[in-house]
Design a protein around this motif. Structure first.
Motif, mmCIF file in Angstrom:
data_model
loop_
_atom_site.group_PDB
_atom_site.id
_atom_site.type_symbol
_atom_site.label_atom_id
_atom_site.label_comp_id
_atom_site.label_asym_id
_atom_site.label_seq_id
_atom_site.Cartn_x
_atom_site.Cartn_y
_atom_site.Cartn_z
ATOM 1 N N ASN A 47 0.918 -1.177 0.009
ATOM 2 C CA ASN A 47 0.078 -0.082 0.135
ATOM 3 C C ASN A 47 0.946 1.336 -0.064
ATOM 4 O O ASN A 47 0.144 2.411 0.094
ATOM 5 N N ARG A 48 2.193 1.114 -0.038
ATOM 6 C CA ARG A 48 2.829 2.290 -0.005
ATOM 7 C C ARG A 48 2.771 3.329 -1.113
ATOM 8 O O ARG A 48 2.548 4.500 -0.851
ATOM 9 N N HIS A 49 2.695 2.944 -2.315
ATOM 10 C CA HIS A 49 2.533 3.671 -3.475
ATOM 11 C C HIS A 49 1.206 4.635 -3.287
ATOM 12 O O HIS A 49 1.371 5.836 -3.529
ATOM 13 N N VAL A 50 0.003 4.076 -3.074
ATOM 14 C CA VAL A 50 -1.233 4.649 -2.907
ATOM 15 C C VAL A 50 -1.366 5.565 -1.912
ATOM 16 O O VAL A 50 -1.721 6.567 -1.760
ATOM 17 N N ALA A 51 -0.543 5.235 -0.635
ATOM 18 C CA ALA A 51 -0.534 5.908 0.439
ATOM 19 C C ALA A 51 0.378 7.106 0.241
ATOM 20 O O ALA A 51 -0.199 8.123 0.754
ATOM 21 N N LYS A 52 1.256 7.293 -0.527
ATOM 22 C CA LYS A 52 2.044 8.567 -0.716
ATOM 23 C C LYS A 52 1.387 9.556 -1.654
ATOM 24 O O LYS A 52 1.361 10.492 -1.335
ATOM 25 N N ILE A 53 0.360 8.717 -2.562
ATOM 26 C CA ILE A 53 -0.255 9.670 -3.632
ATOM 27 C C ILE A 53 -1.196 10.273 -2.813
ATOM 28 O O ILE A 53 -1.919 11.305 -3.036
ATOM 29 N N LEU A 54 -1.974 9.609 -1.521
ATOM 30 C CA LEU A 54 -2.995 10.172 -0.977
ATOM 31 C C LEU A 54 -2.680 11.141 0.049
ATOM 32 O O LEU A 54 -3.419 12.016 0.119
ATOM 33 N N ALA A 55 -1.471 10.852 0.749
ATOM 34 C CA ALA A 55 -0.772 11.905 1.716
ATOM 35 C C ALA A 55 -0.611 13.175 0.852
ATOM 36 O O ALA A 55 -0.692 14.208 1.348
ATOM 37 N N HIS A 56 -0.005 13.007 -0.416
ATOM 38 C CA HIS A 56 0.330 14.270 -1.117
ATOM 39 C C HIS A 56 -0.810 14.950 -1.519
ATOM 40 O O HIS A 56 -1.036 16.236 -1.572
ATOM 41 N N SER A 57 -1.871 14.218 -2.241
ATOM 42 C CA SER A 57 -3.036 14.826 -2.720
ATOM 43 C C SER A 57 -4.039 15.490 -1.866
ATOM 44 O O SER A 57 -4.428 16.538 -1.904
ATOM 45 N N LEU A 58 -4.050 14.648 -0.582
ATOM 46 C CA LEU A 58 -5.089 15.369 0.445
ATOM 47 C C LEU A 58 -4.232 16.022 1.627
ATOM 48 O O LEU A 58 -4.912 16.651 2.310
ATOM 49 N N GLN A 59 -2.972 16.388 1.330
ATOM 50 C CA GLN A 59 -2.339 16.945 2.352
ATOM 51 C C GLN A 59 -2.594 16.651 3.764
ATOM 52 O O GLN A 59 -2.862 17.325 4.566
ATOM 53 N N THR A 60 -2.325 15.390 3.914
ATOM 54 C CA THR A 60 -2.862 14.651 5.350
ATOM 55 C C THR A 60 -1.876 13.334 5.812
ATOM 56 O O THR A 60 -1.464 12.597 4.682
ATOM 57 N N VAL A 271 -7.983 -4.966 -5.880
ATOM 58 C CA VAL A 271 -8.396 -3.491 -6.343
ATOM 59 C C VAL A 271 -7.277 -2.377 -6.670
ATOM 60 O O VAL A 271 -7.067 -2.030 -7.620
ATOM 61 N N ILE A 272 -6.634 -2.307 -5.413
ATOM 62 C CA ILE A 272 -5.468 -1.410 -5.648
ATOM 63 C C ILE A 272 -4.272 -1.915 -6.295
ATOM 64 O O ILE A 272 -3.535 -0.856 -6.930
ATOM 65 N N THR A 273 -3.959 -3.237 -6.609
ATOM 66 C CA THR A 273 -3.070 -3.485 -7.426
ATOM 67 C C THR A 273 -3.518 -3.455 -8.837
ATOM 68 O O THR A 273 -2.765 -3.110 -9.674
ATOM 69 N N GLU A 274 -4.705 -3.819 -9.228
ATOM 70 C CA GLU A 274 -5.404 -3.579 -10.538
ATOM 71 C C GLU A 274 -5.561 -2.497 -10.978
ATOM 72 O O GLU A 274 -5.432 -2.020 -12.209
ATOM 73 N N ASP A 275 -6.114 -1.538 -10.244
ATOM 74 C CA ASP A 275 -6.297 -0.222 -10.597
ATOM 75 C C ASP A 275 -6.061 0.995 -9.580
ATOM 76 O O ASP A 275 -7.070 1.268 -8.754
ATOM 77 N N GLY A 276 -4.852 0.979 -9.319
ATOM 78 C CA GLY A 276 -4.309 1.945 -7.967
ATOM 79 C C GLY A 276 -4.918 3.527 -8.410
ATOM 80 O O GLY A 276 -5.675 3.961 -7.587
ATOM 81 N N PRO A 277 -4.694 3.901 -9.717
ATOM 82 C CA PRO A 277 -5.239 5.379 -10.031
ATOM 83 C C PRO A 277 -6.909 5.297 -9.586
ATOM 84 O O PRO A 277 -7.324 6.402 -9.305
ATOM 85 N N GLY A 278 -7.441 4.315 -10.061
ATOM 86 C CA GLY A 278 -8.956 4.271 -9.805
ATOM 87 C C GLY A 278 -9.310 4.336 -8.481
ATOM 88 O O GLY A 278 -10.398 5.134 -8.006
ATOM 89 N N PHE A 279 -8.603 3.502 -7.590
ATOM 90 C CA PHE A 279 -8.968 3.385 -6.057
ATOM 91 C C PHE A 279 -8.818 4.626 -5.431
ATOM 92 O O PHE A 279 -9.364 5.347 -4.688
ATOM 93 N N VAL A 280 -7.531 5.536 -5.833
ATOM 94 C CA VAL A 280 -6.964 6.722 -5.399
ATOM 95 C C VAL A 280 -8.171 7.566 -5.646
ATOM 96 O O VAL A 280 -8.474 8.515 -4.917
ATOM 97 N N THR A 281 -8.668 7.890 -6.961
ATOM 98 C CA THR A 281 -9.731 8.820 -7.363
ATOM 99 C C THR A 281 -10.946 8.645 -6.565
ATOM 100 O O THR A 281 -11.586 9.729 -6.014
ATOM 101 N N ILE A 282 -11.401 7.579 -6.325
ATOM 102 C CA ILE A 282 -12.659 7.257 -5.566
ATOM 103 C C ILE A 282 -12.353 7.865 -4.115
ATOM 104 O O ILE A 282 -13.448 8.510 -3.502
#
Length: 297
Positions: A47-60, A271-282
């Protein structure tokens, strides 16, 4: 990713604590901090990759622990949603985490982590500002999911039989796993539960196989006291190519989560492996659209 500070904790021998990574942006915004939980036989590294993206995009801040009996976390002699919730509670109240999370947080869990997140929300409602369950429901999974649970069971049985055999590398392990599992993505998940021994230098399993196998049936259900309700927002993300959710039983969800919504994603269970960008967007859109922190318990 620039603008993020990463902190990693791995418990020492004899420490009854969860391992975790914490990604914190250098500039904190108004969104609540997140906790991202993996599924059965998963770990925080996935989950590291999506965690970094969410931390950056949501600033949290985004916290990704290894749940009980998984990854680098300590082992118990039993495994359940209640125990995972208890250990998560202790982590979130620890001095290293509490200052950023004491005002409440959003729990996001995939599969087993989804049920653990929902259990935690109804039992600690004043701490949880929102919960998202990725391809899981707050009741027993439909019978169509039994074949997927059987894949885990086959691995556990196989692992118990082959653990006396040592593997010199992960490629050799993968060849052996082909005997029971044709899907490469699932074999990669299974292989992530092995590591090289510092003493023997052989590849060995790092999770308690017997304990996890014994928990399989209980992980299909979610035992919640009848009187408990969580009034904060619950998002159920349903993977359309997965049998774990199927047709959602609205009455059963509403029994404990009256304020829920659903989103579909066109993936299988991973879900996260197959479509990380889609998961992050949701997740990003859902959090921005919530009035988090203002629900009444």
């Amino acid at each position: 990713m620039s603008g993020l500070v990463k902190k990693t904790f791995i418990p020492g021998r004899g420490e009854w604590k969860l391992a975790y990574d914490l990604f914190s942006p250098t500039s904190i915004g108004s969104n609540p901090p997140l906790v991202l939980l993996h599924g059965l036989l998963g770990n925080r590294k996935q989950n590291r990759h999506v965690a970094k993206i969410l931390a950056h995009s949501l600033q949290t801040p985004v916290l990704i622990p290894d749940l009980t009996n998984h990854g680098d976390s300590f082992h118990r002699s039993a495994h359940s949603n209640a125990l995972m919730s208890e250990d998560l509670f202790n982590l979130l109240k620890s001095p290293a985490i509490d200052p950023q999370y004491s005002g409440g947080y959003v729990l996001i869990g995939h599969s087993m982590g989804g049920k653990a997140a929902m259990f935690h929300a109804v039992n600690h409602p004043n701490d949880v500002l929102g919960v998202a369950s990725v391809d899981n429901v707050p009741y027993k999974n439909p019978i169509e999911a039994d074949s997927e649970f059987a894949r885990f069971d086959r691995f556990f049985t196989y692992a118990k039989e082959t653990l006396p055999t040592t593997f010199s590398n992960l490629a050799e392990l993968d060849q052996k796993l082909k005997e029971i599992e044709p899907d490469k993505r699932f074999r990669q998940l299974l292989a992530s539960n092995f590591k090289r021994s510092k003493l023997s230098k052989a590849i060995e399993c790092k999770v308690p196989i017997e304990v996890l196998q014994q928990s399989l049936e209980s992980l299909k259900v979610l035992e919640i006291e009848d009187s408990l309700k969580y009034y904060g927002p619950l998002l159920i993300i349903r993977a359309l190519k997965s049998p774990f959710v199927g047709e959602i039983d609205h009455e059963k969800v509403s029994d404990h989560f009256p304020n829920y919504s659903t989103r579909d994603i066109n993936t299988g269970h991973w879900v996260i492996t197959e479509d990380g960008p889609g998961f992050v967007t949701i997740i990003d859109q859902w959090i921005r659209n919530q009035n988090l922190g203002n629900h009444q318990q």
